[in-house]
Write an enzyme that holds these catalytic residues in place. Structure first.
Site, short mmCIF file in Angstrom:
data_model
loop_
_atom_site.label_atom_id
_atom_site.label_comp_id
_atom_site.label_asym_id
_atom_site.label_seq_id
_atom_site.Cartn_x
_atom_site.Cartn_y
_atom_site.Cartn_z
N TYR A 147 36.11 42.44 37.59
CA TYR A 147 36.58 43.76 38.07
C TYR A 147 37.28 44.52 36.96
CZ TYR A 147 39.03 46.99 41.30
OH TYR A 147 39.53 48.09 41.95
N VAL A 189 47.00 42.54 50.27
CA VAL A 189 48.29 42.11 50.79
C VAL A 189 48.74 42.91 52.02
CG1 VAL A 189 49.73 43.50 49.20
CG2 VAL A 189 50.58 41.33 50.10
N VAL A 190 48.56 44.22 52.02
CA VAL A 190 49.10 45.02 53.13
C VAL A 190 48.37 44.66 54.44
CG1 VAL A 190 49.39 47.34 54.06
CG2 VAL A 190 49.88 46.91 51.64
N SER A 191 47.04 44.63 54.38
CA SER A 191 46.30 44.30 55.61
C SER A 191 46.56 42.86 56.03
CB SER A 191 44.81 44.59 55.43
OG SER A 191 44.35 44.01 54.23
N PHE A 193 49.28 40.98 55.58
CA PHE A 193 50.62 40.83 56.17
C PHE A 193 50.66 41.45 57.58
CE2 PHE A 193 53.43 40.36 52.06
CZ PHE A 193 52.74 39.20 51.75
N GLN A 211 56.65 38.91 42.48
CA GLN A 211 55.77 39.88 41.80
C GLN A 211 55.84 41.23 42.54
OE1 GLN A 211 54.79 37.43 43.83
NE2 GLN A 211 52.66 37.57 44.49
N THR A 212 55.66 42.31 41.79
CA THR A 212 55.80 43.63 42.41
C THR A 212 54.48 44.41 42.41
OG1 THR A 212 56.34 44.83 40.36
CG2 THR A 212 58.18 43.79 41.56
N PRO A 276 48.85 39.82 38.33
CA PRO A 276 49.84 40.60 37.56
C PRO A 276 51.25 40.46 38.12
CG PRO A 276 47.87 41.90 37.97
CD PRO A 276 47.75 40.66 38.80
P1 NAD Z 1 36.34 49.19 49.65
O1 NAD Z 1 35.88 47.82 49.31
O2 NAD Z 1 36.85 49.45 51.02
O3 NAD Z 1 35.22 50.26 49.34
C1 NAD Z 1 34.22 50.10 48.38
C2 NAD Z 1 32.91 50.63 48.96
O4 NAD Z 1 31.87 50.51 47.97
C3 NAD Z 1 32.44 49.85 50.19
O5 NAD Z 1 32.05 50.73 51.20
C4 NAD Z 1 31.24 49.04 49.66
O6 NAD Z 1 30.31 48.72 50.66
C5 NAD Z 1 30.71 50.00 48.61
N1 NAD Z 1 29.88 49.34 47.59
C6 NAD Z 1 30.16 48.19 46.93
N2 NAD Z 1 29.16 47.89 46.09
C7 NAD Z 1 28.23 48.89 46.21
C8 NAD Z 1 26.97 49.14 45.61
N3 NAD Z 1 26.46 48.32 44.69
N4 NAD Z 1 26.30 50.26 45.97
C9 NAD Z 1 26.79 51.10 46.90
N5 NAD Z 1 27.99 50.90 47.52
C10 NAD Z 1 28.69 49.81 47.17
O7 NAD Z 1 37.46 49.55 48.57
P2 NAD Z 1 38.45 50.80 48.46
O8 NAD Z 1 39.82 50.29 48.55
O9 NAD Z 1 38.02 51.89 49.36
O10 NAD Z 1 38.19 51.22 46.95
C11 NAD Z 1 37.34 52.30 46.60
C12 NAD Z 1 37.30 52.47 45.10
O11 NAD Z 1 38.63 52.73 44.62
C13 NAD Z 1 36.80 51.24 44.34
O12 NAD Z 1 36.00 51.66 43.27
C14 NAD Z 1 38.06 50.60 43.83
O13 NAD Z 1 37.83 49.88 42.65
C15 NAD Z 1 38.95 51.81 43.60
N6 NAD Z 1 40.38 51.42 43.69
C16 NAD Z 1 40.94 51.14 44.89
C17 NAD Z 1 42.28 50.73 44.94
C18 NAD Z 1 42.96 50.41 46.24
O14 NAD Z 1 44.10 49.97 46.21
N7 NAD Z 1 42.37 50.63 47.38
C19 NAD Z 1 43.02 50.63 43.76
C20 NAD Z 1 42.39 50.90 42.55
C21 NAD Z 1 41.07 51.31 42.53
N1 UDP Z 2 49.33 38.61 48.02
C1 UDP Z 2 50.13 37.79 48.82
N2 UDP Z 2 49.64 37.41 50.02
C2 UDP Z 2 48.42 37.81 50.49
C3 UDP Z 2 47.64 38.65 49.69
C4 UDP Z 2 48.11 39.02 48.45
O1 UDP Z 2 51.25 37.44 48.44
O2 UDP Z 2 48.07 37.41 51.61
C5 UDP Z 2 49.87 39.06 46.72
C6 UDP Z 2 48.95 38.87 45.54
O3 UDP Z 2 49.08 37.60 44.98
C7 UDP Z 2 49.41 39.97 44.61
C8 UDP Z 2 49.88 41.07 45.55
O4 UDP Z 2 50.10 40.45 46.81
O5 UDP Z 2 50.52 39.53 43.84
C9 UDP Z 2 48.88 42.21 45.72
O6 UDP Z 2 47.65 41.62 46.03
P1 UDP Z 2 46.36 42.46 46.45
O7 UDP Z 2 45.25 41.47 46.62
O8 UDP Z 2 46.69 43.35 47.58
O9 UDP Z 2 46.06 43.43 45.22
P2 UDP Z 2 46.11 43.28 43.62
O10 UDP Z 2 47.11 44.29 43.20
O11 UDP Z 2 46.55 41.90 43.24
O12 UDP Z 2 44.73 43.55 43.17
#
Ligand code: NAD
Ligand code: UDP
Ligand code: UDP
Length: 328
Positions: A147, A189-191, A193, A211-212, A276
């Site tokens: 990733y 983590v949010v979902s 918990f 960790q934060t 991290p």
């Molecule tokens: P998510 O997993 O809910 O959404 C990703 C979507 O992409 C899904 O609908 C999945 O089916 C689709 N997808 C995956 N592979 C695919 C492919 N090969 N072709 C077409 N569709 C495909 O995740 P999210 O939280 O909604 O994240 C969306 C974007 O934001 C991602 O690129 C993610 O890396 C980026 N992002 C999200 C977070 C976060 O905290 N949510 C943080 C940093 C970056």
């Molecule tokens: N984490 C946790 N319990 C869980 C899921 C995640 O303590 O059930 C921690 C995880 O190890 C990380 C932080 O929560 O330190 C955020 O994790 P998440 O997978 O949400 O996202 P990340 O920022 O690590 O990609």
């Protein structure tokens, strides 16, 4: 007179993507959602289907795509460590080959293209908080690399298409985002918990919980993405989008327990490799160039998210086929 556009959202059936599609439709744009439903679902976009301005296409963006569009939001990629590590080769493919295809599409149609990059490009950071100028500390061979390095390579491709082919690009580095619409089995983590607290199950903290992370409510994030797309053509970013409030996972667990009124206990589990230690965005650049900062604090955002998950769980009888929804 508003400027009506045809906008492609890849990953539009995912968590952030479905919120973004809804917001763009509200602004009366034509929205084409492209998704292979790997982690997204049709239920996320079912309420948008009746809108004549909305169209959904099942497609994997690692294959070429031919469409005429004005703007592209490239969000397709699983974002939860559990899901992106389930098929790591596909994660790198979607990040890199998917980006190449969407950049090729943008080049052919002179479309503006925004990349959903991530705070993961900073890896386990030595610099705190993280400004965009920080180059990061990523382990290239660890379990998160598919990733992190995939997203880093995508940024490289965006900037090379910008320099070599004069594409108008926008790169957003998104920090942890949460809200209604996350999967019950998303694994982040949010979902986790909230689902654990509502089900009276132990809250699983990985490591010692010190960790934060900094959590941004999805409406704020979507607002930031749309503002970024609207900036002048020469403003490519990268730009951090996130909420600078910083919490330990122990604080998050306690807050979720308090807001749900749960009796769940906390259980400590092993810390995953390369997790991290701390993360907080420096959002100076977003404040200055987008006039953007998050409005929703963690407590308010969690209240909405908890209410949404409660409704999912209440609907259990109609979705009993999914074992993950079997609570209590
Ligand atoms: P998510 O997993 O809910 O959404 C990703 C979507 O992409 C899904 O609908 C999945 O089916 C689709 N997808 C995956 N592979 C695919 C492919 N090969 N072709 C077409 N569709 C495909 O995740 P999210 O939280 O909604 O994240 C969306 C974007 O934001 C991602 O690129 C993610 O890396 C980026 N992002 C999200 C977070 C976060 O905290 N949510 C943080 C940093 C970056
Ligand atoms: N984490 C946790 N319990 C869980 C899921 C995640 O303590 O059930 C921690 C995880 O190890 C990380 C932080 O929560 O330190 C955020 O994790 P998440 O997978 O949400 O996202 P990340 O920022 O690590 O990609
Ligand atoms: N591509 C696409 N849709 C388009 C145009 C291109 O999916 O409308 C894909 C194309 O298949 C190629 C990639 O985007 O693999 C990169 O295209 P580009 O034109 O940059 O490179 P080239 O075709 O010369 O390899």
């Amino acid at each position: 007179m508003y400027d009506k556009k045809r906008i492609l959202v890849t990953g539009g059936a995912g968590f952030i993507g479905s919120h973004l599609c809804r917001r763009l439709l509200k602004a009366k744009h034509e929205v084409v959602c492209v998704d292979n439903y790997f982690t997204g679902s049709r239920s996320n976009i079912s309420s948008l289907m009746p809108d004549p301005l909305f169209e959904a296409i099942r497609h994997d963006i690692t294959s070429p795509l031919h469409l005429e569009v004005d703007e592209i939001y490239n969000l397709a990629c699983p974002a939860s460590p559990v899901h992106y590590q389930a098929d790591p080769v596909q994660t790198t493919k979607v990040s890199v080959q998917g980006a190449i295809n969407m950049l090729g599409l943008a080049k052919r149609h002179k479309a503006k293209i925004l990349q959903a990059s991530t705070s993961e490009v900073y890896g386990d950071p030595e610099m705190h908080p993280q400004p965009e100028s920080y180059l990061g500390r990523v382990n290239p061979i660890g379990p998160r690399a598919c990733y992190d390095e995939g997203k880093r390579c995508a940024e490289t491709l965006f900037f090379d298409y910008h320099r070599q082919h004069q594409l108008v690009i926008k790169v957003a580095r998104i920090f942890n985002t949460y809200g209604p619409g996350m999967r019950v089995d998303d694994g982040r983590v949010v979902s986790n918990f909230i689902v654990q607290a509502l089900g009276g199950k132990p809250i699983t903290i990985y490591g010692d919980g010190s960790q934060t992370r900094s959590f941004c409510y999805v409406d704020d994030l979507v607002d930031g993405l749309i503002r970024l797309m609207g900036t002048p053509d020469h403003e490519a970013g990268p730009i951090n989008l996130g909420n600078p409030g910083e919490f330990t996972m122990l604080e998050l667990a306690e807050l979720v327990i308090r807001l749900t009124g749960s009796r769940s206990r906390i259980e400590f589990r092993p810390l995953p490799q390369d997790d991290p230690t701390r993360r907080r965005p420096d959002i100076t650049r977003a404040r200055v160039s987008l006039g953007w900062e998050p409005r929703v604090n963690l407590t308010d955002g969690l209240k909405d998210t908890i209410a949404w998950f409660r409704r999912q769980i209440d609907q259990r009888p109609v979705r009993i086929v999914e074992p993950v929804l079997a609570f209590g």
